[in-house]
Design an enzyme around this catalytic site. Sequence first.
Site, PDB file in Angstrom:
ATOM      1  N   ASP A   1       2.738   5.273  -6.932  1.00  0.00           N
ATOM      2  CA  ASP A   1       3.992   5.163  -6.186  1.00  0.00           C
ATOM      3  C   ASP A   1       5.208   4.967  -7.066  1.00  0.00           C
ATOM      4  O   ASP A   1       6.341   5.037  -6.584  1.00  0.00           O
ATOM      5  CB  ASP A   1       3.903   3.989  -5.196  1.00  0.00           C
ATOM      6  CG  ASP A   1       2.990   4.337  -4.044  1.00  0.00           C
ATOM      7  OD1 ASP A   1       3.069   5.484  -3.579  1.00  0.00           O
ATOM      8  OD2 ASP A   1       2.202   3.479  -3.631  1.00  0.00           O
TER       9      ASP A   1
ATOM     10  N   HIS B   1      -2.552  -2.535  -9.637  1.00  0.00           N
ATOM     11  CA  HIS B   1      -3.517  -1.921  -8.725  1.00  0.00           C
ATOM     12  C   HIS B   1      -4.758  -2.785  -8.682  1.00  0.00           C
ATOM     13  O   HIS B   1      -5.146  -3.367  -9.691  1.00  0.00           O
ATOM     14  CB  HIS B   1      -3.884  -0.507  -9.195  1.00  0.00           C
ATOM     15  CG  HIS B   1      -4.486   0.312  -8.102  1.00  0.00           C
ATOM     16  ND1 HIS B   1      -5.834   0.308  -7.828  1.00  0.00           N
ATOM     17  CD2 HIS B   1      -3.911   1.136  -7.200  1.00  0.00           C
ATOM     18  CE1 HIS B   1      -6.051   1.104  -6.802  1.00  0.00           C
ATOM     19  NE2 HIS B   1      -4.917   1.615  -6.401  1.00  0.00           N
TER      20      HIS B   1
ATOM     21  N   HIS C   1       0.869  -1.183   0.000  1.00  0.00           N
ATOM     22  CA  HIS C   1       0.000   0.000   0.000  1.00  0.00           C
ATOM     23  C   HIS C   1       0.908   1.236   0.000  1.00  0.00           C
ATOM     24  O   HIS C   1       1.708   1.418  -0.920  1.00  0.00           O
ATOM     25  CB  HIS C   1      -0.929  -0.117   1.220  1.00  0.00           C
ATOM     26  CG  HIS C   1      -2.063   0.835   1.283  1.00  0.00           C
ATOM     27  ND1 HIS C   1      -2.429   1.668   0.257  1.00  0.00           N
ATOM     28  CD2 HIS C   1      -2.948   1.118   2.299  1.00  0.00           C
ATOM     29  CE1 HIS C   1      -3.479   2.397   0.614  1.00  0.00           C
ATOM     30  NE2 HIS C   1      -3.806   2.092   1.863  1.00  0.00           N
TER      31      HIS C   1
HETATM   32  N1  CMC Z   1       4.597  -7.274 -10.117  1.00  0.00           N
HETATM   33  C1  CMC Z   1       4.470  -8.500 -10.689  1.00  0.00           C
HETATM   34  N2  CMC Z   1       3.319  -9.185 -10.758  1.00  0.00           N
HETATM   35  C2  CMC Z   1       2.235  -8.607 -10.205  1.00  0.00           C
HETATM   36  C3  CMC Z   1       2.285  -7.343  -9.606  1.00  0.00           C
HETATM   37  C4  CMC Z   1       3.528  -6.657  -9.576  1.00  0.00           C
HETATM   38  N3  CMC Z   1       3.638  -5.460  -9.020  1.00  0.00           N
HETATM   39  N4  CMC Z   1       1.044  -7.026  -9.139  1.00  0.00           N
HETATM   40  C5  CMC Z   1       0.256  -8.051  -9.450  1.00  0.00           C
HETATM   41  N5  CMC Z   1       0.967  -9.022 -10.103  1.00  0.00           N
HETATM   42  C6  CMC Z   1       0.454 -10.273 -10.653  1.00  0.00           C
HETATM   43  C7  CMC Z   1       0.186 -11.295  -9.562  1.00  0.00           C
HETATM   44  O1  CMC Z   1       1.315 -12.092  -9.319  1.00  0.00           O
HETATM   45  C8  CMC Z   1      -0.969 -12.064 -10.154  1.00  0.00           C
HETATM   46  O2  CMC Z   1      -0.452 -12.924 -11.119  1.00  0.00           O
HETATM   47  P1  CMC Z   1      -1.079 -14.419 -11.298  1.00  0.00           P
HETATM   48  O3  CMC Z   1      -2.480 -14.174 -11.762  1.00  0.00           O
HETATM   49  O4  CMC Z   1      -0.198 -15.083 -12.297  1.00  0.00           O
HETATM   50  O5  CMC Z   1      -1.012 -15.046  -9.941  1.00  0.00           O
HETATM   51  C9  CMC Z   1      -1.776 -10.995 -10.887  1.00  0.00           C
HETATM   52  O6  CMC Z   1      -0.821  -9.976 -11.224  1.00  0.00           O
HETATM   53  C10 CMC Z   1      -2.885 -10.372 -10.040  1.00  0.00           C
HETATM   54  O7  CMC Z   1      -2.318  -9.901  -8.823  1.00  0.00           O
HETATM   55  P2  CMC Z   1      -3.083  -9.814  -7.454  1.00  0.00           P
HETATM   56  O8  CMC Z   1      -2.098  -9.928  -6.330  1.00  0.00           O
HETATM   57  O9  CMC Z   1      -4.245 -10.748  -7.443  1.00  0.00           O
HETATM   58  O10 CMC Z   1      -3.664  -8.338  -7.521  1.00  0.00           O
HETATM   59  P3  CMC Z   1      -4.226  -7.516  -6.291  1.00  0.00           P
HETATM   60  O11 CMC Z   1      -5.322  -6.692  -6.829  1.00  0.00           O
HETATM   61  O12 CMC Z   1      -4.531  -8.375  -5.130  1.00  0.00           O
HETATM   62  O13 CMC Z   1      -2.978  -6.602  -5.862  1.00  0.00           O
HETATM   63  C11 CMC Z   1      -1.489  -4.819  -5.599  1.00  0.00           C
HETATM   64  C12 CMC Z   1      -2.875  -5.247  -6.095  1.00  0.00           C
HETATM   65  C13 CMC Z   1      -1.362  -3.292  -5.730  1.00  0.00           C
HETATM   66  C14 CMC Z   1      -1.334  -5.180  -4.104  1.00  0.00           C
HETATM   67  C15 CMC Z   1      -0.405  -5.543  -6.468  1.00  0.00           C
HETATM   68  O14 CMC Z   1      -0.516  -5.154  -7.813  1.00  0.00           O
HETATM   69  C16 CMC Z   1       1.022  -5.280  -5.957  1.00  0.00           C
HETATM   70  O15 CMC Z   1       1.483  -5.998  -5.068  1.00  0.00           O
HETATM   71  N6  CMC Z   1       1.732  -4.232  -6.496  1.00  0.00           N
HETATM   72  C17 CMC Z   1       3.038  -3.872  -6.016  1.00  0.00           C
HETATM   73  C18 CMC Z   1       2.902  -2.995  -4.765  1.00  0.00           C
HETATM   74  C19 CMC Z   1       2.437  -1.608  -5.105  1.00  0.00           C
HETATM   75  O16 CMC Z   1       2.945  -0.958  -6.013  1.00  0.00           O
HETATM   76  N7  CMC Z   1       1.478  -1.097  -4.299  1.00  0.00           N
HETATM   77  C20 CMC Z   1       0.975   0.289  -4.433  1.00  0.00           C
HETATM   78  C21 CMC Z   1      -0.461   0.319  -4.869  1.00  0.00           C
HETATM   79  S1  CMC Z   1      -0.953   1.973  -5.390  1.00  0.00           S
HETATM   80  C22 CMC Z   1      -0.831   2.934  -3.989  1.00  0.00           C
HETATM   81  C23 CMC Z   1      -1.926   2.662  -3.012  1.00  0.00           C
HETATM   82  O17 CMC Z   1      -3.023   3.195  -3.214  1.00  0.00           O
HETATM   83  O18 CMC Z   1      -1.687   1.910  -2.054  1.00  0.00           O
END
Ligand code: CMC
Length: 429
Positions: A363, A307, A268
């Site tokens: 970010d 996201h 986050h």
């Molecule tokens: N790098 C590589 N792969 C990713 C990433 C990433 N940053 N984010 C998601 N994926 C992949 C994930 O491995 C999954 O792949 P598969 O379907 O093969 O298992 C797929 O994309 C879907 O991911 P998810 O974890 O189900 O997506 P989510 O909606 O639960 O997570 C997130 C959203 C923001 C937590 C995630 O994208 C992430 O961890 N990003 C990196 C951390 C980040 O930049 N966070 C800041 C968010 S914006 C600021 C805020 O408002 O907080």
Amino acid sequence: MSANTLTITDNRTGKQYEIAIENGTIKAIDLRQIKTDADDFGLMTYDPAFTNTASCKSRITLIDGDKGILRYRGYPIEQLAEGSNYLEVAYLILHGELPTAAQLKDWSFNITHHTFIHENIKKCIDGYHYDAHPMGMFIGTVGALSTFYPEAKQIFDAEARRKQIHRLIAKVATIAAFAYRHRMGLPYSYPDNDLSFTGNFLNMMFKKTELKYQPNPVLERALEVLFILHADHEQNCSTNAMRSIGSSEADPYSALAGAAAALYGPLHGGANEAVLKMLNEIGTIDKVPDYIKRVKAGEFRLMGFGHRVYKNYDPRARIIKQVADEVFAVTGRDKLLDVALELERIALEDDYFVNRKLYPNVDFYSGIIYQAMGFPVDIFPVLFAIPRTSGWISQWQEMLLDDEQKIARPRQIYLGSEVRDYVPIERRG
Ligand code: CMC
């Protein structure tokens, strides 16, 4: 049969149910009538991480993740970033309308005149270890504010609420700057009420021996834009924490400390700090392809990408890229920007990221700008928390005044042991 209904057939019993559809949702509690027999508890929904559950009705922020749209109270984020400033946006988010000139003057005066913190709060910060993480100090100190303002418990008294709102929006900036100065072993720099909200924040952070700190107008404006972009983002992890803690009728300082703790995590608000660490680790453009390979192999995530809601470009990231150019014109270009641009270029062409709709989020570039402005990496999550305070507090107030809200209390699916008898320790194998 009304068109705005959902007909459900329970194949266990053959019975049919008609459930009302309102605002594109059905009420989870309406499923409870679906039972196999009189002793059955009734059907529930299972939604870990709330991926398809609306927890409230809100009039504050709209995100259309497919179209890459973000609006506060109906106003597009691009227009607010262009024409407004953080305090005006905080007013808008909280009150629902843009202020008149007189209202803005009054509001800015009230916030400005609550920036001082009690000297004993300063002593709380003094108590932290010299290398304490600023976000840890921020969370602890915001929580401690509740002990200084016991009337904050009167959450249904509009006047008491108004006071805590002014205090919180104002004092988080002072706490953040004092936490930084404590970390650096620098004397605290007290608020200067002649300056703008962001100008004063820069003063509290960076004033040295000069009698009057004069913020660089480009950096002051850049910070206004960054604060506008971070002010609210509907039902994200930390806002959900704010509403959830607030739903037990805890005071707003305690609830906000909890929200800030939720923001701290690297998925986050801690992501901006993680992005900078990642860019430093990669170091040079030639290392980018190998890094992307390791991300695709599942070794780690590309921080600042992806996201839960945006499945198109994050509109905040687009605005931030413009701000970066303005800041670098003053500070000089950071070499990490080239690494970031190359990461973005390769990722946006790569099937792994394209298929999963992973784009740079807010970010990805904010950390590089903050670093160029002279902020140390570990204060980045705190820089997120300062403006998000106006969003948290607006969402908290909306929740308190919403007749449909009660104490947040999800259900669970229990998969543990059936009842069994306690075994005294001497009889256990
Ligand atoms: N790098 C590589 N792969 C990713 C990433 C990433 N940053 N984010 C998601 N994926 C992949 C994930 O491995 C999954 O792949 P598969 O379907 O093969 O298992 C797929 O994309 C879907 O991911 P998810 O974890 O189900 O997506 P989510 O909606 O639960 O997570 C997130 C959203 C923001 C937590 C995630 O994208 C992430 O961890 N990003 C990196 C951390 C980040 O930049 N966070 C800041 C968010 S914006 C600021 C805020 O408002 O907080």
